[in-house]
Design a protein around this motif. Structure first.
Motif, mmCIF file in Angstrom:
data_model
loop_
_atom_site.group_PDB
_atom_site.id
_atom_site.type_symbol
_atom_site.label_atom_id
_atom_site.label_comp_id
_atom_site.label_asym_id
_atom_site.label_seq_id
_atom_site.Cartn_x
_atom_site.Cartn_y
_atom_site.Cartn_z
ATOM 1 N N ARG A 171 -26.329 7.425 76.357
ATOM 2 C CA ARG A 171 -27.609 8.105 76.358
ATOM 3 C C ARG A 171 -27.628 9.399 77.160
ATOM 4 O O ARG A 171 -28.619 10.106 77.171
ATOM 5 C CB ARG A 171 -28.689 7.178 76.942
ATOM 6 C CG ARG A 171 -29.140 6.076 76.009
ATOM 7 C CD ARG A 171 -30.058 6.625 74.929
ATOM 8 N NE ARG A 171 -30.767 5.561 74.237
ATOM 9 C CZ ARG A 171 -30.393 5.040 73.086
ATOM 10 N NH1 ARG A 171 -29.301 5.486 72.502
ATOM 11 N NH2 ARG A 171 -31.102 4.092 72.519
ATOM 12 N N ARG A 172 -26.564 9.691 77.871
ATOM 13 C CA ARG A 172 -26.615 10.849 78.748
ATOM 14 C C ARG A 172 -25.529 11.837 78.416
ATOM 15 O O ARG A 172 -24.494 11.473 77.887
ATOM 16 C CB ARG A 172 -26.503 10.404 80.206
ATOM 17 C CG ARG A 172 -27.786 9.743 80.638
ATOM 18 C CD ARG A 172 -27.686 9.087 81.972
ATOM 19 N NE ARG A 172 -28.994 8.565 82.319
ATOM 20 C CZ ARG A 172 -29.892 9.235 83.013
ATOM 21 N NH1 ARG A 172 -29.626 10.426 83.485
ATOM 22 N NH2 ARG A 172 -31.068 8.702 83.259
ATOM 23 N N VAL A 173 -25.792 13.077 78.763
ATOM 24 C CA VAL A 173 -24.783 14.109 78.565
ATOM 25 C C VAL A 173 -23.852 14.056 79.753
ATOM 26 O O VAL A 173 -24.284 14.232 80.894
ATOM 27 C CB VAL A 173 -25.435 15.496 78.498
ATOM 28 C CG1 VAL A 173 -24.370 16.528 78.167
ATOM 29 C CG2 VAL A 173 -26.524 15.508 77.456
ATOM 30 N N ILE A 174 -22.597 13.764 79.524
ATOM 31 C CA ILE A 174 -21.651 13.639 80.618
ATOM 32 C C ILE A 174 -20.433 14.468 80.297
ATOM 33 O O ILE A 174 -19.892 14.375 79.180
ATOM 34 C CB ILE A 174 -21.221 12.166 80.801
ATOM 35 C CG1 ILE A 174 -22.433 11.318 81.106
ATOM 36 C CG2 ILE A 174 -20.183 12.049 81.907
ATOM 37 C CD1 ILE A 174 -22.143 9.833 81.056
ATOM 38 N N VAL B 277 -33.348 13.448 78.348
ATOM 39 C CA VAL B 277 -33.452 13.037 79.736
ATOM 40 C C VAL B 277 -34.447 14.005 80.304
ATOM 41 O O VAL B 277 -34.180 15.189 80.395
ATOM 42 C CB VAL B 277 -32.105 13.155 80.464
ATOM 43 C CG1 VAL B 277 -32.283 12.746 81.915
ATOM 44 C CG2 VAL B 277 -31.097 12.270 79.796
ATOM 45 N N LEU C 245 -23.112 6.194 79.130
ATOM 46 C CA LEU C 245 -22.209 6.837 78.167
ATOM 47 C C LEU C 245 -22.912 7.103 76.845
ATOM 48 O O LEU C 245 -22.624 8.073 76.162
ATOM 49 C CB LEU C 245 -20.968 5.963 77.934
ATOM 50 C CG LEU C 245 -19.992 5.874 79.098
ATOM 51 C CD1 LEU C 245 -18.938 4.808 78.836
ATOM 52 C CD2 LEU C 245 -19.325 7.219 79.347
ATOM 53 N N THR D 257 -31.753 16.799 76.964
ATOM 54 C CA THR D 257 -30.840 16.536 75.863
ATOM 55 C C THR D 257 -31.689 16.316 74.644
ATOM 56 O O THR D 257 -32.881 16.091 74.748
ATOM 57 C CB THR D 257 -30.030 15.261 76.114
ATOM 58 O OG1 THR D 257 -30.913 14.158 75.930
ATOM 59 C CG2 THR D 257 -29.443 15.234 77.494
#
Ligand SMILES: Nc1ncnc2c1ncn2[C@@H]1O[C@H](COP(=O)(O)OP(=O)(O)OP(=O)(O)O)[C@@H](O)[C@H]1O
Ligand SMILES: Nc1ncnc2c1ncn2[C@@H]1O[C@H](COP(=O)(O)OP(=O)(O)OP(=O)(O)O)[C@@H](O)[C@H]1O
Ligand SMILES: NCCCCNCCCN
Ligand SMILES: [Mg+2]
Ligand SMILES: [Mg+2]
Lengths: 305, 326, 259, 357, 357
Positions: C85-88, A16, C83, A12
């Motif tokens: 920091r991550r691509v979800i 990550v 929520l 990203t």
């Protein structure tokens, strides 16, 4: 090592990184799982159960044979006085939310603009702290203040000994006051979060273009704080519609709201299906109101000249 | 030591500290409490907590329902020697019978009727609730069954099964201008009365004694010409009671005249179902004055309501309240 | 303008604290029926010392609130980090799901919990109370921590990783200390949510285990004596003291830099 | 008349004096740059003109009007902020319309003025975008249009270009200058960048610790700095110190440097500091004689920095002073590091500084 | 061996191809700049080397080790971020110690290494400050020290200087170059600034839409751009179009331009684009003949931009092409706007571009 081992693509912009072993999605799930599993078990599944109940003819706890029915969702039709109660509740919710929004917005504005550092942190905690006392005790204390001959009157009479009573316990404004007291901190918090991110220079720019404070307020601050105001409004309006403690204790005869009707269904009439159906109906109405409202807002902010 | 759990209203006799100490000294049984704040809640607690309770207080209007659901068991009066002293009208009241068996030990009874501030003119009829003299000075009990009962009495109907609900509703709606608040607890009643928020109210007989005696409130209990709304509370043993034997011991203690005398004089209580207990009180005792034994013959006692009637009562009461608020 | 703002904040505080002050004052008033005029007494505090039920339920409340604060803060912070920091996929749905626990009347949630916990055999009692309270507190934690997280740049973690930290170490050594004020705020919120919660507690507590709000709620029926004001006052002042101690001695993130 | 006069303006924050007794003028239609190190008070001075900061003493007038106590919104200024400060919730048109609406201009009249302003900044057709949908340079131009459309008396710009990348920045400089010329607006421009200041301005003011240390047209400021600070701040400079004797300055190694004819020489025996701009110096490999009349200095190359269009030679002069010269990269031939070189320049490019050496 | 090899690396985000089939090498001890417009993939490439992004295909090796699937923390890279990314809750020493602690270096050994690193970036004595108490340049140097102290195999820098002001930026360039030389670290540097890239690098790679369009030593890249894009991206350029005939390019107005001898001329009759760097051109006022062998073009001055050390003349050539030339401000005399001028340059500075005209 072969070059083309497929690795879960989790890169990203914020990063990550590639990792050996656990793919990033597993870590993500591991982070989310405790909260959402908890919510699922303790909130969503129970609420689903309750939703199923709302279609039953009777509370599935006694000996009454259970039949599925839509009759509780027709309550507003079969018991027309409920419409009036619902309308009054919506109005009460409207006034409480509006008062919270006005009081809370300016408090948040003052926090964001007139305070800094330690003072600001302290004030934020002080605003939260009343929540550490029991809601019932707080509401009950309001009756002491608002009743005829209560603290409010005492205060008035210490200044004007011959004045009449300004106590307004057992009126709609008293209920609204109690509700505003209970939900104001949420509104302050959500507005504050939206307002602190507004850059000073935007306000100065408006001023340099000739805007007076009311223009800055109406055209810049309020529109930019709108997400915070909306969240705050949801956090206020929805629970206020369902509130029953404040109306009962502060409202006296006029304290009949959807909240008290629903509570009566649960605690007095033992008609959970009706209570649940009324709750879910109200929730749907509230969501519809918000959907319309935000749609209108979006269209307006897009189309304004 | 044996331990039993009692499910009751809070502060309703069974949880008096001094009584429990005496009972423990006498029998070695320790008593703990859980409370409910409405009758449906009491039933729900019984249903959702099998094995949790040994004694439960049930309004006799609900006894048949609880028995029907198998929540409580018939009483073995052999284990309750003090039951010999119970007034027969109460001990064998129809409300307590289900399938030919008695499911509860009559414990206390009382009247829901009117209370008025001392010095005001005593009302002769429930119609006083609509009297302009009490404009904004009336409090009603926020309970559907009680509400409907008053409307029924006032419109000359059977309070347990009024045939003309509309007439009941009209009578109740007629109180609108007078109603200041709807109380839901004795405590709330006391505080509001002390703050002079109302002068005339629907109230419980036992509570009136407590208000006058303990809280020193200038209140008088009045049963107008239409009669009071009688109720009978009984103590029952849940089907799942882990200590049914000890439960009966406790129930026996609860109808002991010694306990009652102390409860009624120290704290203030409704009338005991035990004639012996009532006689132990001085003749001019407020409790005896209010709870005339004669009432037992004439008074209508709240009886079980079928589901549909109960629902109709609830809806009517809701409608009446909505008219007050509007 | 700034003076006006400060004055306004003061007025808001007066409004927020008015009933609190009345509550405290009535704890020192003689009348058990809260009658005025005011006659000073400490008898309710004396009576409170004897009221083991009120005290033990008060202690239960604090214990549950502490456990709730810790558990909800840990779980909620984890979710907020994921929520934020991550691509979800479906992130906005996940965020939307945080609203029902806040928005649906607690009465319904509470009854629903009671029935569901009964049917599934979870039952009532301390564990059920914690289950319910944590669920109600989690959304607040996620909202507060999520907001705080937005102010911490993601590249700090990357920098730590470039220096040899694993993502976990990077989080604990860099992000967590910087996030500490938000987390503390969230914990205070969670604590408040639990401490004030009576509807759900009412349904989930057992004969042997109740909390203060449940006692107070029941007391409304029985007799609401100024002892309740006394214990509420003690709890509030105690919490204030804890916050002050915390604020003065353990200011994480800012650390103890002497200026 | 929209010239701006600043008269004895001073400003303190608590104990700290931020501006001390500034008196200056920005004539009508002029483009003035304020240049100075961080914290020297540039922004404060600009904000005093704008009205965001009230001076502790002194007056500000715009045209014939003393505006010292006139609030910002009544001053009719146009301001462009470093961060653009566009209203994020409004479209480009709405942003530009904002100031017009404050002046009661709405409807068709407003539309045509907005169109003209957007054309001027070369953004016609961007009216319906939100600021987020624009590049940095485009946002910058919207900010400019928003400030210009209200036909302000004065245009104030606080480092409006510093957030742009080099290429865009150069383009915007040209644009800004063009627009300022076309509108003839009295403009005050705060920048950190000396080249920018020199390229754009009619006059440059150099601030240091709350005071204007030098002000004048760009060539004067650049070619004739008065102090070491001014010389150093505005471009690279080489400094030499030596002792004066009959208009000749002798360096520590005996090298003689002739002063410019225009300079009033200090009395003999005095120690002085000279400045020579790197681009004025010619570099020749080896030890060479100078053309008659030129100043000459021996040096050794310590580093060569290639920057495409120009080369920078870093040198050590014979007296040990570090030197730097710029050579236009005309031929592509580069003198290698370590080489002995001869530097020559005309005496008229030798600047005598006022500081004490 | 710590040279970095990138082999057929590609990266897509969803449908968007960000890097397509990149193969290149950063030799041991070299300083490579990645240059390219915004969005061209510079950061992505750097982050692939660092390990923050996993390529969809292809491999990355550092030294003899294929690190394609090695996580960031195990790659032993040093990275300096544009925003410095100093840990705000730690002191300077703690920041620098962070990476050492990860490698198990603590106590006295760590202390001495930290001291050395802080000396190298000229910040001894700043160890106990918090990042907030440092200026931008100082923070930048701490970030560098933090990356260097772990003795990384490769040093990666993502626009580390872009947040600094011009003056500080120049200082830091010199510093960075010095440190890189002293440590001999293989360095990859991402920048927007062409001058910076040219000044610092051993090799420059120009990226365009996910591909390396040209890579080489700075002088080659600058003096011999292959495409219009490369020429334009790396410094200002003037473009001329015309038709080839016997190594002579004839412009639309008939002006003849001779190609450099080194160029392989395209076949006659073909339309071509030529590039001439602005600093290679000499400007003379009036219509003058050129020295034999020089290319010559008539033009008119449309604007003069003064920038202290240099002047920029903006011109229109006789064939209508806009032209720009730089003149070192040696004499202080300036050709006025509107003047007719003659431009001359050596044929070897005429660059024949590969693009189709
Ligand atoms: N509101 C304030 N309170 C206290 N000090 C201030 C305030 N505003 C500015 N200062 C101080 O005044 C001095 C001048 O600030 P100013 O912003 O005018 O500098 P500047 O020349 O614009 O610097 P920069 O190039 O960094 O923007 C600085 O030392 C600054 O710290
Ligand atoms: N996580 C991502 N998801 C989708 N697209 C991405 C992501 N990261 C980068 N991109 C896209 O990849 C392209 C290259 O981005 P990159 O950051 O490498 O460019 P850059 O050359 O560093 O640009 P700049 O000079 O602006 O920093 C851009 O178009 C960008 O929008
Ligand atoms: N404080 C408890 C009083 C309980 C009275 N029970 C009355 C039942 C009337 N329906
Ligand atoms: Mg500034
Ligand atoms: Mg980038």
């Amino acid at each position: 090592m072969p070059a083309d081992i497929p690795v879960a693509s989790t890169g990203t912009p914020s990063g990550v990184p590639a990792r050996r072993g656990i793919p990033g999605s597993v870590a993500t799930i591991a982070l989310l799982l405790p909260s959402y599993a908890w919510l699922l078990l303790a909130v969503f599944l129970p609420l689903c159960t309750m939703f199923v109940f709302s279609f039953m003819n009777a509370t599935p706890m006694g000996k009454t044979p259970i039949v599925f029915t839509l009759k509780h969702y027709q309550a507003f039709y079969t018991q027309p006085y409920l419409v009036k109660i619902a309308w009054d509740s919506l109005l009460m919710g409207f006034w409480a939310t509006l008062s919270c929004a006005i009081l809370g917005f300016f408090a948040a504005l003052a926090l964001a603009r007139a305070t800094t550092g330690r003072v600001r942190e302290t004030l934020l905690i002080l605003i939260l702290l009343p929540f550490w006392t029991n809601g019932l005790v707080r509401v009950f204390s309001w009756t002491m203040v608002l009743r005829e001959g209560g603290f409010l009157d005492m205060l008035l009479h210490s200044v004007l000994p011959d004045a009449g009573s300004i106590g307004f316990l057992y009126t709609r404004p008293a209920i609204v006051l109690g509700l505003v007291h209970g939900y104001l901190p949420y509104m302050i918090l959500t507005c504050y979060i939206a307002l602190v991110t507004i850059d000073d220079s935007i306000l100065e720019a408006a001023e340099s273009l000739g805007a007076r404070w009311w223009t800055i307020l109406g055209k810049i601050l309020v529109p930019l704080a709108l997400p915070g105001l909306t969240t705050g409004a949801v956090l206020t309006f929805v629970p206020v519609i369902g509130a029953f403690m404040e109306p009962r204790i502060l409202g006296g005869r006029v304290g009949v709201t959807m909240g008290t009707v629903i509570e009566d269904q649960f605690t007095q009439a033992f008609n959970w299906p009706l209570g649940a159906a009324l709750s879910f109906t109200m929730l749907a109405v509230v969501l519809a109101i918000f959907a319309t409202f935000s749609g209108v807002l979006r269209r307006n902010s897009g189309a304004a000249a | 030591a044996t331990k039993i759990t009692v499910l009751n209203w809070q502060g309703y006799g069974t949880d008096e500290k001094w009584a429990l100490e005496k009972f423990k000294a006498k029998t070695g049984i320790e008593v703990v409490h859980d409370y409910f704040s409405s009758e449906p809640e009491m039933l729900t607690k019984l249903r959702t907590n099998p094995g949790a309770y040994d004694v439960v207080l049930i309004n006799s209007a609900r006894t048949q329902q609880a028995a029907n659901e198998g929540l409580i068991v018939p009483v073995d009066f052999a284990g309750v020697p003090n039951s010999a002293n119970l007034s027969p009208e109460l001990k064998d009241h129809a409300n307590l019978k289900f399938g030919g068996k008695t499911f509860g030990v009559a414990w206390v009874w009382g009247i829901t009727s009117l209370a008025i501030r001392e010095g005001d003119k005593k009302p002769e009829s429930y119609a006083a609730l609509a009297d302009p003299a009490f404009k904004g000075k009336v409090a009603l009990f926020d309970d559907a069954v009680t509400g409907v009962a008053i409307g029924a009495l006032l419109s000359g109907q059977d309070m347990n099964n009024p045939s003309d609900l509309k007439a009941v509703g009209d009578k109740l709606k007629g109180f609108k201008d007078n109603v200041k608040l709807l109380w839901s607890s004795e405590d709330q009643w006391n505080k509001s009365f002390a703050a002079k928020e109302f002068d005339l109210s629907v109230y419980w007989s036992g509570a009136a004694v407590r208000s006058k005696r303990n809280s020193k409130l200038p209140v008088e209990f009045v049963v107008p010409k239409e009669g009071g709304i009688g109720w009978l509370d009984n103590l029952c043993v849940p089907a799942s009671a882990p200590n049914a034997k000890a439960a009966l011991d406790f129930i026996n203690y609860m109808i002991d005249p010694d306990f009652y005398f102390e409860w009624a004089t120290k704290v203030g209580a409704p009338a005991s179902a035990s004639a012996a207990a009532m006689e132990k009180l001085p003749a001019d005792d407020l409790n005896r004055v209010i709870h005339k034994q004669a009432y037992l013959k004439t008074m209508t006692i709240q009886s079980a309501l079928p589901d549909d009637r109960r629902e109709a009562f609830n809806n009517l009461w809701q409608e009446v309240k909505a008219s007050y608020a509007g | 303008m700034i003076a006006l703002g400060k004055f306004y904040l003061l007025a808001i505080l007066v409004f927020l604290y008015l009933p609190i002050i009345v509550m405290m004052a009535m704890g020192f008033n003689d009348s058990s029926l809260y009658e005025l005029p005011f006659h000073f007494t400490t008898k309710w505090y004396v009576a409170l010392a004897d009221n083991s039920q009120l005290i033990s339920s008060g202690i239960n409340s604090v214990v549950i609130a502490l456990i709730t604060a810790v558990v909800a803060t840990v779980a909620g912070t984890m979710a907020a980090v994921a929520l934020g920091r991550r691509v979800i996929r479906g992130k906005s749905l996940l965020q939307l799901l945080l609203l029902p626990p806040i928005a649906i009347p607690w009465l319904i949630t509470g009854t629903a919990m009671l029935v569901f916990f009964f049917w599934t055999g979870i039952g009532r009692g301390m564990h059920a109370l914690i289950l319910g309270h944590v669920a109600l507190a989690i959304p607040y934690v996620v909202l507060v921590v999520g907001t705080g997280l937005q102010t911490i740049r993601a590249d700090l973690e990357e920098a730590a990783m470039s220096l040899g930290s694993t993502p976990v170490h990077a989080f604990f050594s860099v992000t967590l200390p910087l996030l500490a004020p938000s987390i503390l705020g969230a914990a205070l919120f969670a604590f408040a949510v639990s401490l004030d919660q009576f509807v759900i507690s009412y349904f989930l507590s057992t004969p042997g285990f109740t909390t203060l709000p449940v006692q107070i709620y029941s007391a409304i029926r029985k007799g609401f004596t100024p002892e309740i004001n006394a214990i509420s006052t003690i709890l509030l002042l105690g919490s204030m003291a804890v916050i002050v101690v915390f604020a003065v001695f353990a200011r994480p993130g800012g650390n103890r830099d002497k200026r | 008349m929209t010239n701006v006069k600043i008269n004895s303006v001073a400003k303190n924050y608590g104990q700290v004096s931020v501006l001390s007794d500034i008196t200056t003028q920005f004539p009508e239609g002029s483009f003035t740059s304020l240049l100075g190190p961080s914290g020297s008070g540039k922004t404060t001075l600009l904000r005093i003109v704008a009205g965001f900061v009230t001076p502790d003493s002194g007056t500000v007038s715009i045209g014939s009007r003393n505006v010292t106590n006139v609030p910002v919104w009544a001053r009719n200024i146009g301001m462009v902020f470093q961060s653009y400060a566009l209203f994020p919730h409004m479209t480009v048109r709405e942003n530009v319309a904002f100031g017009l609406a404050r002046r009661g201009i709405k409807g068709a009249e407003a539309r045509s003025q907005i169109d003209r302003a957007l054309e001027m900044v070369r953004l016609p057709g961007f009216g319906d975008r939100k600021p987020k949908q624009l590049s940095g340079g485009q946002q910058q131009r919207v900010a400019l249009a928003r400030a210009l459309v209200i036909q302000p008396s004065v245009l104030l710009l606080d480092e409006p270009l510093s957030a742009l990348d080099r290429r865009l920045r150069q383009e915007m400089q040209v644009e800004l200058k063009r627009i300022q010329r076309e509108t003839g607006l009295t403009t005050v421009f705060v920048t950190h960048d000396q080249e920018e200041a020199l390229a754009l301005s009619d006059q440059v003011a150099i601030l240091d610790r709350g005071q204007i240390v030098q002000m004048g047209v760009p060539t004067d400021i650049y070619e004739k700095p008065k102090t070491r600070f001014a010389a150093e701040f505005l471009g690279d400079t080489n400094f030499l110190t030596g002792t004066v004797s009959a208009r000749i300055v002798t360096l520590s190694d005996g090298t003689a440097i002739r002063l410019a004819d225009a300079e009033v020489a200090p009395s003999d025996g005095q120690s002085v500091t000279l400045a020579v701009r790197p681009e004025k110096i010619r570099i020749v490999e080896g030890v060479a004689d100078a053309e008659p009349g030129l100043n000459r200095l021996q040096a050794r190359v310590t580093a060569v920095i290639y920057a495409g269009a120009a080369l920078t030679y870093v040198l050590t002069a014979s007296d040990g002073t570090p030197f730097k010269i710029f050579a236009q990269n005309t031929t592509g031939t580069i003198i290698p590091e370590g080489a002995q070189v001869t530097l020559t320049w005309e005496p008229k490019h030798t600047i005598l500084l006022q500081d004490q050496a």
